[in-house]
Design an enzyme around this catalytic site. Structure first.
Site, PDB file in Angstrom:
ATOM      1  N   GLY A 183     -60.708  24.505 108.458  1.00  0.00           N
ATOM      2  CA  GLY A 183     -61.359  23.273 108.046  1.00  0.00           C
ATOM      3  C   GLY A 183     -60.831  22.020 108.703  1.00  0.00           C
ATOM      4  O   GLY A 183     -61.553  21.019 108.799  1.00  0.00           O
ATOM      5  N   HIS A 188     -62.491  28.389 103.814  1.00  0.00           N
ATOM      6  CA  HIS A 188     -63.608  28.081 104.720  1.00  0.00           C
ATOM      7  C   HIS A 188     -64.070  29.355 105.427  1.00  0.00           C
ATOM      8  O   HIS A 188     -65.277  29.583 105.595  1.00  0.00           O
ATOM      9  CB  HIS A 188     -63.142  27.026 105.717  1.00  0.00           C
ATOM     10  N   HIS A 195     -83.470  12.256 110.160  1.00  0.00           N
ATOM     11  CA  HIS A 195     -83.968  12.215 111.530  1.00  0.00           C
ATOM     12  C   HIS A 195     -83.100  11.331 112.437  1.00  0.00           C
ATOM     13  O   HIS A 195     -82.514  10.341 112.014  1.00  0.00           O
ATOM     14  CB  HIS A 195     -85.397  11.697 111.556  1.00  0.00           C
TER      15      HIS A 195
END
Length: 206
Positions: A65, A13, A129
Site C-alpha cells: 500500500g 492490500h 470525467h
C-alpha cells in the site's frame, strides 16, 4: 510467460488483490515477501524473493500500500506488471489505465480519465470525467473526484475525501480522511478538514 500473477508483498492490500484476481478468473503463481514470520496469505503460501526464479519472466503486481515503496520496487524490477480490475468496477471504454494498477470493487471511472502506473483505486472510489491520476497514487475507499481533477505522482487521498472540479492535488501530497478540497493542494502538503487546510508538509525525500 506464465499467465498467472505473482504478488510482491503479503499485506492486507495483497488479500484484496488476490480476491480481485480470483474474481477475474486469474491464477496466482506465488506471493513473495521477505518477512520470515509470514507463512501464507489467505490460501497461498509465501515465498522469500530469493527462493524463487527471477521475476523477469513473470506477471507481477506490487501488493504494497505504501506509495513510495511501490515506486522504489517498480524501478528495481524488470518484468511485466499486470493489472487487477474487480468485475464490479465500472470503467469507461475511454479510460486509460497504467501498468501495475489495481481497481477495486464498486469503483466508477468516467470517460477521458487517465490513470497512471502502480496506482490503487480503492473500494467505491468515484473518478469523474477528464481526470488525470499520476503514477503511484492511492485513492482510498469512497474518495470522490469531480471532473477535471489532477492528482499528481505519489499523492494519497484519504478515505471519504471529496475534491471539487478542476482542482490539482500536488505530487506526494496527502489529503486527510473526510476532507473537502476546494482549491489546489501544493506538492508534499498535508491537508485536512472541511474546507481542507494545510497542516504540514511531507518530506521531499522520495
Amino acid at each position: 510467460m506464465d499467465n498467472k500473477v505473482t504478488l510482491y508483498g503479503a499485506s492486507g492490500h495483497g488479500k484484496v488483490i488476490i480476491d480481485i484476481l480470483e474474481s477475474m478468473g486469474v491464477g496466482i503463481a506465488t506471493v513473495l515477501d521477505d518477512n520470515p514470520n509470514l507463512k501464507a496469505l489467505l490460501t497461498y503460501p509465501i515465498s522469500k524473493p530469493t527462493e524463487v526464479d527471477r521475476v523477469e519472466d513473470r506477471n507481477v503486481i506490487i501488493s504494497i500500500g505504501n506509495n513510495k515503496v511501490r515506486k522504489a520496487l517498480s524501478q528495481k524490477m524488470n518484468c511485466h506488471f499486470a493489472q487487477a480490475i474487480h468485475p464490479t468496477a465500472t470503467l469507461s471504454k475511454h479510460t486509460r489505465l497504467g501498468e501495475g494498477t489495481v481497481v477495486m470493487a464498486g469503483v466508477i471511472i468516467n470517460p477521458d480519465t487517465t490513470i497512471g502506473a502502480h496506482c490503487i483505486i480503492n473500494t467505491g472510489a468515484i473518478v469523474e470525467h477528464d481526470c488525470m491520476i499520476g503514477d503511484f497514487v492511492h485513492l482510498s475507499p469512497n474518495v470522490s473526484l469531480a471532473g477535471n481533477v489532477q492528482v499528481m505522482e505519489g499523492a494519497h487521498v484519504g478515505i471519504g475525501a471529496s475534491v471539487i472540479q478542476g482542482v490539482k492535488i500536488g505530487k506526494w501530497a496527502t489529503v486527510g480522511a473526510g476532507s473537502v478540497i476546494i482549491k489546489d493542494v501544493p506538492d508534499y502538503a498535508v491537508v485536512v478538514g472541511n474546507p481542507g487546510k494545510i497542516i504540514k508538509y511531507n518530506t521531499t525525500n522520495e
